[in-house]
Design a protein around this motif. Structure first.
Motif, short mmCIF file in Angstrom:
data_model
loop_
_atom_site.label_atom_id
_atom_site.label_comp_id
_atom_site.label_asym_id
_atom_site.label_seq_id
_atom_site.Cartn_x
_atom_site.Cartn_y
_atom_site.Cartn_z
N ALA A 236 0.85 -1.20 0.00
CA ALA A 236 0.00 0.00 0.00
C ALA A 236 0.88 1.25 0.00
N LYS A 237 0.38 2.33 -0.56
CA LYS A 237 1.20 3.52 -0.77
C LYS A 237 0.93 4.65 0.21
N VAL A 238 -0.34 4.78 0.63
CA VAL A 238 -0.74 5.95 1.44
C VAL A 238 -1.65 5.52 2.59
N LEU A 239 -1.43 6.17 3.75
CA LEU A 239 -2.33 6.03 4.90
C LEU A 239 -2.92 7.40 5.20
N ALA A 240 -4.24 7.52 5.07
CA ALA A 240 -4.94 8.75 5.41
C ALA A 240 -5.84 8.49 6.61
N VAL A 241 -5.74 9.33 7.63
CA VAL A 241 -6.55 9.15 8.85
C VAL A 241 -7.20 10.47 9.22
N GLU A 242 -8.30 10.39 9.96
CA GLU A 242 -9.00 11.60 10.38
C GLU A 242 -8.23 12.30 11.48
N SER A 243 -7.89 13.56 11.23
CA SER A 243 -7.16 14.33 12.24
C SER A 243 -8.07 14.69 13.41
N GLY A 244 -7.46 14.79 14.59
CA GLY A 244 -8.20 15.17 15.80
C GLY A 244 -9.02 14.06 16.41
N LYS A 245 -9.17 12.93 15.67
CA LYS A 245 -10.00 11.83 16.18
C LYS A 245 -9.33 10.47 15.98
N THR A 246 -8.02 10.48 15.72
CA THR A 246 -7.27 9.24 15.56
C THR A 246 -6.04 9.30 16.44
#
Length: 270
Positions: A236-246
């Motif tokens: 996998a190339k990218v990890l995107a997570v919700e800021s302020g709640k992760t």
């Protein structure tokens, strides 16, 4: 001076350990209910610790009352499938409220546990004051992204992840080229990532989000080095997570590994 005693119900992972260490450093009186086969033995360094199976609801309640605990925190993973496949082992107290549920989704089970314990006089508190340093901030953590198609996948994937989380199916989706490749179910994030790699091949985008009205007292999204290791296996190339709640565990090591594995990591405000 110490505040009221806190009871920590600890499952698997580094999050309950981080909370316990933070509470200990703040001179907080802590009683720990460690779930067998899930929680870390290291917890014993940070407070009086009792070991129970997650099926022993009445013993847990009795112990917390004996210790005069009022405020509770519940952190760490207890596999959803473990709960579903061990219903026959639950004590009468646990069976009574679990079998009364309208469904057996993770949120329903956790909410039921909280309600049951609140009826007993306990109060669940927000653990964020002890864990605020772990919350992912908005923006790139490491390895900025130039590819416009990947940027589109992030926007698309985070929207889907939010909807899936709100339905309480899971918190993670894997996308590639505008297609949803995999959605997290009872198998958990890491196996979902691996499945996404098997189905989508190299270059998938992993998106993780909280519920729209995320209760920060329980089941908050968490990522760490193990997430990156699963992504490396899946290419996998990218990890995107919700800021302020992760929550991000072991940040320095995480960033080092992300650079080593050439994985981009992004905190997204939703």
């Amino acid at each position: 001076m110490k505040s009221d005693k806190i009871g920590l119900i600890a499952g698997w992972g580094d999050l309950p350990l981080t909370f316990a260490k933070s509470a200990f450093e703040k001179n907080q009186d802590l009683t720990i209910i460690a779930i067998k086969s899930s929680a870390s033995k290291e917890l014993e360094k940070y407070g009086k610790t009792y070991w129970f199976s997650f099926t022993e609801a009445q013993k847990i309640i009795d112990t917390l009352k004996k210790e005069k605990v009022k405020n509770l925190v519940m952190l760490g993973k207890i596999e959803h499938k473990s709960i579903l496949f061990h219903l026959h082992k639950f004590d009468e107290r646990a069976k009574n409220f679990l079998f009364s549920l309208k469904d057996k989704r993770a949120k329903s089970i956790l909410h039921s546990i909280i309600n049951e314990l609140e009826k007993e006089g306990f109060e669940f508190i927000d653990p964020t004051p002890f864990l605020s340093s772990l919350l992912v901030e908005e923006g790139f953590l490491v390895n900025p992204i130039e590819d416009e198609n990947i940027k589109k996948d992030i926007v698309f994937g985070m929207k889907i992840a939010k909807e899936v989380a709100d339905l309480d199916i899971g918190q993670t989706v894997i996308v590639k080229d505008g297609v949803v490749i995999a959605v997290e179910g009872v198998e958990g994030t890491d196996k979902c990532i691996l499945r996404g790699g098997e189905l989508g091949g190299e270059g998938t985008v992993v998106c993780k989000a909280a519920r729209k009205n995320q209760d920060m007292r329980y089941d908050v999204p968490v990522v760490g080095v193990k997430t990156l290791e699963s992504m490396k296996k899946a290419k996998a190339k990218v990890l995107a997570v919700e800021s302020g709640k992760t929550y991000l565990l072991n940040k320095d090591e995480f960033i080092k590994k992300a650079k080593e594995y050439k994985i981009s990591v992004l905190g997204v405000k939703l």
